[in-house]
Design an enzyme around this catalytic site. Structure first.
Site, PDB file in Angstrom:
ATOM      1  N   HIS A 156      -2.297  -5.554   1.568  1.00 40.05           N
ATOM      2  CA  HIS A 156      -3.441  -6.242   1.388  1.00 40.05           C
ATOM      3  C   HIS A 156      -3.520  -7.737   0.991  1.00 40.05           C
ATOM      4  O   HIS A 156      -2.514  -7.925   0.370  1.00 40.05           O
ATOM      5  CB  HIS A 156      -4.314  -5.367   0.281  1.00 40.05           C
ATOM      6  CG  HIS A 156      -5.582  -6.324  -0.231  1.00 40.05           C
ATOM      7  ND1 HIS A 156      -6.794  -6.232   0.397  1.00 40.05           N
ATOM      8  CD2 HIS A 156      -5.719  -6.943  -1.294  1.00 40.05           C
ATOM      9  CE1 HIS A 156      -7.482  -7.112  -0.213  1.00 40.05           C
ATOM     10  NE2 HIS A 156      -6.782  -7.670  -1.181  1.00 40.05           N
ATOM     11  N   GLU A 195      -9.533 -10.790  -7.556  1.00 37.07           N
ATOM     12  CA  GLU A 195      -8.663  -9.697  -7.512  1.00 37.07           C
ATOM     13  C   GLU A 195      -7.322  -9.784  -8.342  1.00 37.07           C
ATOM     14  O   GLU A 195      -7.038  -8.833  -9.012  1.00 37.07           O
ATOM     15  CB  GLU A 195      -8.217  -9.593  -6.123  1.00 37.07           C
ATOM     16  CG  GLU A 195      -9.312  -9.283  -5.207  1.00 37.07           C
ATOM     17  CD  GLU A 195      -8.979  -9.274  -3.796  1.00 37.07           C
ATOM     18  OE1 GLU A 195      -7.742  -9.585  -3.355  1.00 37.07           O
ATOM     19  OE2 GLU A 195      -9.848  -8.880  -2.890  1.00 37.07           O
ATOM     20  N   LYS A 244       0.808  -1.198   0.130  1.00 36.04           N
ATOM     21  CA  LYS A 244       0.029  -0.068  -0.133  1.00 36.04           C
ATOM     22  C   LYS A 244       0.847   1.402   0.010  1.00 36.04           C
ATOM     23  O   LYS A 244       2.212   1.259   0.206  1.00 36.04           O
ATOM     24  CB  LYS A 244      -0.988   0.092   1.315  1.00 36.04           C
ATOM     25  CG  LYS A 244      -2.006  -0.992   1.177  1.00 36.04           C
ATOM     26  CD  LYS A 244      -2.971  -1.127   2.142  1.00 36.04           C
ATOM     27  CE  LYS A 244      -4.195  -2.255   2.181  1.00 36.04           C
ATOM     28  NZ  LYS A 244      -5.182  -2.125   3.040  1.00 36.04           N
ATOM     29  N   ASN A 247      -2.192   0.295   6.759  1.00 36.05           N
ATOM     30  CA  ASN A 247      -1.968  -0.953   7.215  1.00 36.05           C
ATOM     31  C   ASN A 247      -0.897  -1.833   6.392  1.00 36.05           C
ATOM     32  O   ASN A 247      -0.648  -3.025   6.320  1.00 36.05           O
ATOM     33  CB  ASN A 247      -2.962  -1.812   7.533  1.00 36.05           C
ATOM     34  CG  ASN A 247      -3.662  -2.345   6.415  1.00 36.05           C
ATOM     35  OD1 ASN A 247      -3.708  -1.828   5.454  1.00 36.05           O
ATOM     36  ND2 ASN A 247      -4.725  -3.106   6.777  1.00 36.05           N
TER      37      ASN A 247
HETATM   38  P1  CMP Z   1      -7.586  -4.560   3.340  1.00 35.79           P
HETATM   39  O1  CMP Z   1      -6.776  -5.885   3.569  1.00 35.79           O
HETATM   40  O2  CMP Z   1      -6.966  -3.907   2.435  1.00 35.79           O
HETATM   41  O3  CMP Z   1      -9.314  -4.704   3.179  1.00 35.79           O
HETATM   42  C1  CMP Z   1      -9.980  -3.767   3.374  1.00 35.79           C
HETATM   43  C2  CMP Z   1      -9.409  -2.649   4.120  1.00 35.79           C
HETATM   44  O4  CMP Z   1      -9.851  -1.385   4.721  1.00 35.79           O
HETATM   45  C3  CMP Z   1      -8.394  -3.049   5.178  1.00 35.79           C
HETATM   46  O5  CMP Z   1      -7.232  -3.699   4.576  1.00 35.79           O
HETATM   47  C4  CMP Z   1      -8.049  -1.830   6.025  1.00 35.79           C
HETATM   48  O6  CMP Z   1      -7.093  -0.998   5.500  1.00 35.79           O
HETATM   49  C5  CMP Z   1      -9.349  -0.824   5.925  1.00 35.79           C
HETATM   50  N1  CMP Z   1     -10.001  -0.782   6.997  1.00 35.79           N
HETATM   51  C6  CMP Z   1     -10.090   0.669   7.845  1.00 35.79           C
HETATM   52  N2  CMP Z   1     -10.830   0.274   8.621  1.00 35.79           N
HETATM   53  C7  CMP Z   1     -11.399  -1.090   8.711  1.00 35.79           C
HETATM   54  C8  CMP Z   1     -12.071  -1.778   9.890  1.00 35.79           C
HETATM   55  N3  CMP Z   1     -12.862  -1.309  10.671  1.00 35.79           N
HETATM   56  N4  CMP Z   1     -12.355  -2.930   9.432  1.00 35.79           N
HETATM   57  C9  CMP Z   1     -11.810  -3.609   8.272  1.00 35.79           C
HETATM   58  N5  CMP Z   1     -10.917  -2.864   7.571  1.00 35.79           N
HETATM   59  C10 CMP Z   1     -10.737  -1.781   7.712  1.00 35.79           C
END
Ligand code: CMP
Length: 139
Positions: free
Chosen positions: A117, A128, A11, A114
């Site tokens: 992904h 995806e 990311k 974070n």
């Molecule tokens: P990712 O694995 O990219 O899939 C969805 C993304 O939403 C997740 O990582 C986080 O970056 C983002 N996200 C932000 N807030 C939340 C939340 N409360 N629950 C889940 N995903 C979240």
């Protein structure tokens, strides 16, 4: 079990912080083979389509603005149990809850920023990978 492929993203926060090399090194060290990899810049439209199951959720606006703020690295990773292997390497979605040593614990800042992904199931891996890669992009 047969060899499996999964999809990953490094990311914008990790790309901006020059952590791509460290993350790729962890991926290779974990036995996940790189089968596709390219830089991309997401747009709000691409983000909405990619994260379609999250668009209506309260956190979506901050997720979208983060994902379009800079380049990302798109990945196709292959191994036995690749989906689970990549998820274990990343750690929990929230870096504060991710196990020590995992990518999100090391490189993630918060729930949104974070670092990585990963697909959560064979069906999402297929969707995806097909969303971002054509057949000739993968080896
Ligand atoms: P990712 O694995 O990219 O899939 C969805 C993304 O939403 C997740 O990582 C986080 O970056 C983002 N996200 C932000 N807030 C939340 C939340 N409360 N629950 C889940 N995903 C979240």
């Amino acid at each position: 079990m047969a060899i499996e492929r999964t999809f990953g993203i490094i990311k914008p926060n990790a790309v901006k912080a020059c952590q791509v090399g460290q993350i790729i090194s962890e991926i290779e060290g974990a036995g996940l083979a790189l089968r596709g990899m390219r830089l991309a810049r997401l747009t709000p439209e691409i983000c909405k389509e990619f994260y379609q199951e999250h668009v209506a959720k309260p956190f979506y606006p901050s997720l979208e603005s983060f994902m379009v703020e800079g380049p990302v690295v798109l990945l196709c990773l292959e191994a036995e149990h690749a989906i689970q292997l990549w998820r274990d390497l990343m750690g929990a979605t929230d870096p504060a809850k991710a196990a020590p040593g995992t990518l999100r614990a090391r490189f993630g800042a918060d729930h949104t920023r974070n670092a990585t992904h990963g697909s959560d199931s064979p069906a999402s891996a297929q969707r995806e990978l097909g969303f971002f890669f054509g057949a000739y992009d993968l080896v």
